[in-house]
Design an enzyme around this catalytic site. Structure first.
Site, short mmCIF file in Angstrom:
data_model
loop_
_atom_site.label_atom_id
_atom_site.label_comp_id
_atom_site.label_asym_id
_atom_site.label_seq_id
_atom_site.Cartn_x
_atom_site.Cartn_y
_atom_site.Cartn_z
N GLU A 32 -12.42 -41.40 5.23
CA GLU A 32 -11.15 -40.53 4.15
C GLU A 32 -9.99 -39.83 4.97
OE1 GLU A 32 -13.46 -39.58 0.17
OE2 GLU A 32 -11.17 -38.46 0.00
N GLY B 60 -17.24 -35.18 12.28
CA GLY B 60 -17.53 -35.27 11.03
C GLY B 60 -18.42 -35.96 11.56
N LEU C 67 -16.55 -46.47 0.73
CA LEU C 67 -17.16 -46.80 1.95
C LEU C 67 -17.07 -47.82 2.90
CD1 LEU C 67 -20.50 -46.26 -0.71
CD2 LEU C 67 -19.35 -44.92 0.58
N HIS D 257 -10.70 -39.83 -11.60
CA HIS D 257 -11.36 -40.73 -11.85
C HIS D 257 -11.77 -40.76 -13.30
CE1 HIS D 257 -15.33 -42.94 -12.42
NE2 HIS D 257 -14.90 -43.79 -10.79
N ARG E 176 -8.41 -47.55 -12.61
CA ARG E 176 -9.03 -45.85 -12.96
C ARG E 176 -7.75 -45.16 -13.10
NH1 ARG E 176 -12.85 -44.89 -7.12
NH2 ARG E 176 -14.45 -45.86 -8.23
N HIS F 204 -11.00 -37.12 -7.53
CA HIS F 204 -12.66 -37.80 -6.86
C HIS F 204 -12.40 -37.92 -5.58
CE1 HIS F 204 -15.63 -40.14 -6.79
NE2 HIS F 204 -14.66 -41.59 -6.55
#
Ligand SMILES: Cc1cc2nc3c(=O)[nH]c(=O)nc-3n(C[C@H](O)[C@H](O)[C@H](O)COP(=O)(O)OP(=O)(O)OC[C@H]3O[C@@H](n4cnc5c(N)ncnc54)[C@H](O)[C@@H]3O)c2cc1C
Ligand code: FES
Lengths: 261, 640
Positions: free
Chosen positions: B426, B41, B442, B267, B331, B402
């Site tokens: 993730e 990855g 992030l 989301h 959310r 999401h």
């Protein structure tokens, strides 16, 4: 919901050695709300159901940011709409009974892998040659230690929005990669952090670009017009100045990259 | 029996990481180059890890599916990245970021991990700026910040609507610098299809070369998985089309426990589906809720154009239900309320599966120019996709899958239950509990890659002995054989349905029953339905072509086979967790006014699932890691 029918002429090529040819397809009952790639999905799903190999094309984010999708559509890289990648192009831009030619991004430095998929790893090698700032993890000072004028930071950002798709190369009659290389140089050279390696970066990246077999730039400006991120031609002028300066310094390009891939 | 040891160091939460760093063993510089590390990855987590480890002197091999590492899904992140810099002087601190993240996650994350994340967040911004990441700046030349949901301070750094792109280019360039130096070997267009274990340790991978079709082996002393989330199990999501669970799943089947698989984030503001051909969904950044007002018509089945619906006949339901947070509720809350409206028959647009996000008032108040300055690129993107002008008529939005908070279980050192297999970004079950706050993924990906794994991996490598081996070891040969057999099996079905069709069907089941609200009955039903669909897939999928060339249908079918197993596990996990928390809303467990009702007595734990193999039924056994909150008091979230 409005639907249209299209005649597609799509480039098929079984591998790098194959000569390749156009093949005819009909795309029927295409909703004008579909994206261009969704239209190709429909064509492919029909092929799969007949146990025929689908048309290979590259794609990933489908929202115009990853730079994976490509395609020359009716002679234009990423199709007719300005500032738009193929994945963001929607079928409402086409009319019923249009004939649509679909080809790969063509360039000596982008060999075809299969159908519409090409190998763009030359771009990675150009970045590896000098498209970076040499700073190891952990050695950075506080982020606000060096203020950067907002105008400069904004210009740097504008150049940094390049998605590395290769439309500039595909649309240039010389298959030059100047806009791609210049955008990266502008991004880094406009920032104070990019200054120490500025000249060496120019020499190393340009040398690698030449080595990959991209053509030279004759300033036609087609690249910038085809660029889905509308990177400015001004970056190329800046690159030329930096390169000239660095060459006059008569320094041989210190080859930052020596390892294999 | 698997032993779940979180390996959280003892002591004060503020000092744990510093002490742990000091106590961990180091690898002597001369020995580093003797260790090969495989990094799978090249998103934020993988690229940052690979670059940092190569800088330290390890030999690194890095793999990605895309033609270039720069195209990993992280590139699409829009809004920003959090860090406790407190530049705006508005009261932020490591402690507050830690607290907000634990609370936002509805108290289902490991305290010590979250605290460390908040601690290293500040270093990330320094590193990125030094690499030339062009973050937004103020006129004085210093970095600008904005605020995001779930926080009362401005701690989000951003680069217009393209923060992920700019951060990933920074990490990618650092990675390519090491490739240029020969310290990293890059293998793009490769897909990991198996983990190779030798003496119980992760010692390599089996991958398919997506151009030639060849099945290849790679050996090393440790494997780092940074393969992203599994939102595409729902077919429609905001994830890139190539995002998938295969690497994690194959490791799961080799013994890695899967943590909290049912924790998914939906989301609230995405562009709705326009028809059955829809292939993915596009996010409209959370920042839009700062100026947009969410509403639906008060009347059911109201087919009038929005402009013809007078103010008095509009229901601004978020403002009505949550007067203090209004349109800025977190959310999970915003998504659920949109679903309730659509279920009531008050959805808008031709599919009736949307609500309005209206900028009319903001444009009146601030002028069109000011709105365009803030959100111009998003408005343009909306218009490209829908053909509608959001300056003139309200946007139609609807929730979409999401992000996945669940993932492979890891300890404090980011190591899975398989020695040597580390999981970053993730792909791990991570630091976000049952709901992730905006701009924190992030941060976590880069924290894992730049600042955590370089330390904890060294400790693993220096505390273990590694028998020297290469790709001719029988374990590699056996793995290759099994991978090839599975691919051949897919090609030989020669059925009638495309894998895309079956994937859509799986997605509909997941969305309906393992989506925004879940029930015992629904989850029981869907677990069976998915098992049935899986059976049908293996009997009736059609994959043309062969395995020796580029073959995108084979790639897709191969990933779908794993999603069809994962989907069932998600349903089982959701069934087992008899409470509502964050993104996991069980209709049976809600407060009188429809809010999530946690059960801390019975469910304050991580559910970590062990795969027991096809010869067992059920296929999985659950283990628990209790969550202990010593620094943050468990409380009911309230946004009224
Ligand atoms: C539209 C969108 C907007 C977002 N905006 C934000 C935001 O503003 N702020 C925020 O904090 N978060 C945001 N997120 C979430 C965030 O972007 C992701 O969680 C994060 O980028 C994941 O990074 P990663 O490194 O873990 O994985 P990814 O970036 O998904 O990378 C996965 C990598 O693994 C590779 N890979 C996968 N499987 C294999 C395999 N089998 N073999 C080989 N390679 C493999 C892929 O090729 C890729 O290189 C957003 C997400 C989306 C979808
Ligand atoms: S698919 Fe990502 S830019 Fe088109």
């Amino acid at each position: 919901m409005k639907t249209i029918n299209l005649k597609l002429k799509i480039w098929r090529q079984s591998g790098p050695e194959d000569k390749g040819h156009f093949m005819d397809f009909n795309a029927t009952n295409i909703s004008t709300d579909m994206s261009f790639l969704e239209m190709l999905d429909v064509v492919n799903s029909d092929l799969i159901k007949q146990n025929k190999e689908p048309i290979e094309f590259d794609h990933d984010c489908r929202e115009g940011i990853c730079g994976t999708c490509s395609l020359v559509i009716n002679g234009s890289a990423h199709g007719p709409e300005l500032g738009t990648t193929t994945c963001q192009l929607h079928m409402r831009k086409f009319n019923d009974n249009d004939t649509v030619y679909i080809e790969p991004f063509r360039a000596k430095a982008f060999p075809v892998i299969k159908d519409l998929v090409v190998d763009r790893s030359a771009f990675d090698r150009i970045i590896a040659a000098g498209g970076f700032i040499s700073v190891n993890t952990g050695s950075a000072q506080d982020a606000n230690a060096i203020p950067v004028a907002k105008e400069k930071a904004d210009l740097s950002f504008a150049a940094a929005t390049c998605i590395g798709c290769g439309a500039c190369v595909a649309s240039c009659k010389n298959a030059s990669a100047s806009l791609f290389v210049a955008a990266k140089m502008a991004h880094l050279n406009l920032l104070p952090q990019g200054q120490p390696e500025k000249e060496n970066r120019a020499l190393a990246m340009v040398a690698q670009m030449d080595q990959e077999g991209f053509g030279s730039c004759t300033n036609t400006g087609v690249c910038s017009a085809a660029c889905p991120k509308e990177i400015s031609l001004e970056t190329i002028a800046q690159m030329n100045r930096t390169f000239l300066q660095a060459s006059l310094g008569n320094r041989p390009p210190t080859k930052l990259s020596e390892g294999g891939f | 029996m698997v032993k779940l040891d979180s390996k959280v160091p003892s002591g004060n939460i503020q000092d744990k990481w510093e002490r742990h760093k000091f106590e961990m063993k180091l690898v002597n510089p001369a020995n580093k180059r003797k260790h090969t590390v495989l990094v799978v990855g090249t998103g934020l987590a993988g690229a940052s890890a690979a670059a940092s480890l190569a800088e330290l002197g390890y030999k690194v091999k890095v793999f990605c599916i895309q033609d270039s590492p720069r195209r990993a899904h992280s590139i699409a992140a829009q809004g920003g990245i959090n860090a406790a810099k407190n530049y705006p002087n508005d009261g932020d601190s490591v402690w507050r970021l830690f607290y907000d993240t634990v609370k936002g996650g509805d108290f289902r994350a490991r305290e010590a991990n979250v605290y460390r994340l908040a601690q290293v967040s500040v270093n990330i911004i320094d590193q990125c700026v030094a690499q030339g990441v062009p973050f937004a700046r103020e006129y004085g030349g210093l970095l600008d910040n904005r605020s995001f949901g779930g926080a009362q301070v401005s701690r989000t750094f951003y680069a217009r609507g393209q923060t992920g792109q700019q951060l990933l280019l920074g990490a990618y360039q650092a990675l390519m610098r090491q490739v240029g130096k020969g310290a990293v070997q890059l293998f793009s267009r490769r897909e990991m299809l198996d983990l190779v274990l030798v003496d119980g340790k992760a010692r390599g991978i089996t991958a398919r070369n997506l151009v030639s079709g060849e099945i290849e082996s790679y050996s090393g002393d440790a494997v780092l998985l940074a393969t992203g989330g599994y939102g595409n199990v729902y077919y429609l999501s905001t994830n890139a089309k190539n995002s998938n669970v295969t690497a994690s799943w194959r490791c799961h089947k080799k013994g890695a426990l899967f943590g909290n698989p049912c924790f998914t984030q939906i989301h609230p503001t995405c562009i709705p589906r326009s028809g059955d051909y829809q292939s993915k969904l596009t996010l409209m950044s959370e920042s839009l809720r700062n100026d947009g007002r969410v509403w639906v018509p008060k009347a059911k089945d109201d087919k009038r154009h929005p402009a013809e619906i007078p103010e008095s006949e509009r229901d601004f339901y978020l403002e009505r239900i949550y007067p203090s947070f209004g349109n800025l509720v977190p959310r999970d809350v915003a998504s659920r309320q949109a679903k309730f409206r659509v279920d009531e028959g008050r959805g808008v647009g031709h599919t009736a599966e949307a609500v309005y996000l209206d900028f009319g008032d903001a444009i009146k108040r601030l002028g069109q120019e000011a709105i365009s300055e803030k959100y111009g690129n998003l408005f343009q993107m909306y218009e490209k996709i829908t053909g509608e002008n959001p300056y003139k008529q309200p946007m139609r939005i609807f929730p979409a899958v999401h992000y996945t908070m669940g993932g492979l279980w890891v300890d404090y050192n980011l190591m899975s239950s398989i020695p040597g297999l580390h999981v970053l970004g993730e792909a791990n079950f991570s630091d976000h509990g049952a709901n992730r706050l905006g701009a924190s993924a992030l941060m976590q990906g880069l924290a894992d890659g730049y600042f955590i794994i370089p330390y904890t991996l060294g400790n693993y490598l220096s505390s273990n002995k590694f028998e020297s081996l290469n790709e001719t070891h029988p374990a590699f040969i056996e793995s290759k054989k099994q991978v090839s057999q599975k691919l051949m099996q897919l090609l030989s079905v020669k059925g009638k349905r495309t894998s895309d069709e079956i994937h859509r069907q799986l997605g509909q089941l997941m969305w309906e029953y393992v989506g925004m609200s879940r029930t015992k009955q629904g989850l029981q039903k869907v677990a069976k339905d998915i098992a049935g669909l899986r059976e049908e897939f293996w009997k009736n999928v059609c994959v043309p072509g062969d395995a020796n060339f580029k073959n995108s249908s084979l790639e897709h079918a191969c990933r779908l086979a794993d999603f069809l197993e994962l989907g069932e596990l998600m349903a089982r996990d959701g069934l087992e967790r008899e409470e509502s928390c964050g993104g996991h809303f069980r209709e049976e467990f809600q407060t009188a006014d429809n809010e999530a009702l946690r059960n801390d007595e019975k469910f304050c734990h991580v559910s970590a699932w062990e795969y027991k193999g096809v010869e067992n039924s059920p296929l999985w056994q659950m283990h628990q890691e209790p969550l202990i909150f010593e620094n943050v008091k468990l409380s009911q979230r309230s946004y009224k």
